[in-house]
Design a protein around this motif. Sequence first.
Motif: not given
Lengths: 213, 213
Positions: A14-22
């Motif tokens: 979830s945390l990786y995804l948050r960064m990736l989307r940004g």
Amino acid sequence: MSVRISDSTVRRLSLYLRMLRGLRVRGVELVSSSELADRAGATSAQVRKDLSLFGSCGKRGRGYEVDALTGTIEEILGLSRVWRVALVGVGKIGTALLGYEDMLDRGFRVVAAFDIAPDKIGREIFGVTVSPLSEVESVVCEKGVEIAIIATPPATAPEVAVMLSEAGVGAILNFAPTRISEIDYVPVRTVDLVLELEGLSYLLTSRRRNGDD
Amino acid sequence: MSVRISDSTVRRLSLYLRMLRGLRVRGVELVSSSELADRAGATSAQVRKDLSLFGSCGKRGRGYEVDALTGTIEEILGLSRVWRVALVGVGKIGTALLGYEDMLDRGFRVVAAFDIAPDKIGREIFGVTVSPLSEVESVVCEKGVEIAIIATPPATAPEVAVMLSEAGVGAILNFAPTRISEIDYVPVRTVDLVLELEGLSYLLTSRRRNGDD
């Protein structure tokens, strides 16, 4: 793709995804494992291990492709779609959650709200009409609710959880400060703010006791 | 009393305490380890082990004395007193937290609130006047703030955390959906609602994938 992933790995994804989307929004094409690690409070080795679980490999010296990796993690977490969410208990916290844009931005749309107070029923709050709790079964079915958030007082939360699971809701997020057990395979997660404050109280107290400050 | 207790034990102690306080209000004098276990999702053996850590022993066939055990756990967790809390970010969630009675009932009193929006500064919300964030240092000192809750947008949360720790706040509860690292020994706990929803999304998705339902 039937690997079972641990809770803590799901959390890091979830945390990786948050960064990736940004990064994707900003048009960045590549990201290194150390950048991802930094964001999730993990090590680069941990990131590489997590991502190799489902066959994503970075290229040495270049990193991971942001677009592809975003899609893969979204698919794993079931976030390449929008989930239909109901909210039970339209008090102060419940109302705030109805208007919580971050939830919708990240794929959770509140489609129904319930309360038992006559003055709340029928009101429209942030575009959602409040239904009487007695109609939970029909509304959950009609609106196709998949996940419910409980924001009722603690005393009623467990029976609300039973009603929701009988109405066919697949998972429950509990905001009431009480423990609710899993009912008939309906997973329950509790967000307990006061419990976290009590954890901090313990840390501050034990430090003072031990003369750390 | 300088035993270091693990996070998960502290969490269970909070849950035991919640039950004990309820029993005390109802005038119940004794409680068994299995009743406490049930409430905290633990086993009786686990309860006995947790409580023996600080010398509390139940009497065989009778159980634990509610009053004494409540006092002991309150002392361990630092909850025999009221903590002074500040809230930063008076948006929807922040406002709801200002009015969250459960927090005060359990020993956390919000004594200060901060925002940067001119239309919010100076307003009184649930008895607390909103101060400009630029005055965080003087207000934290004057009001004796010990714990701060961050309910700002995620982009500003990390810099707010630095300001708070420089102002002398001892611990931070982060409600913004972003990770904040511990700063200069100021412990940070994050309550991340969307992360929990994503965990549920993963569970529902993986069950469907594996044909569990």
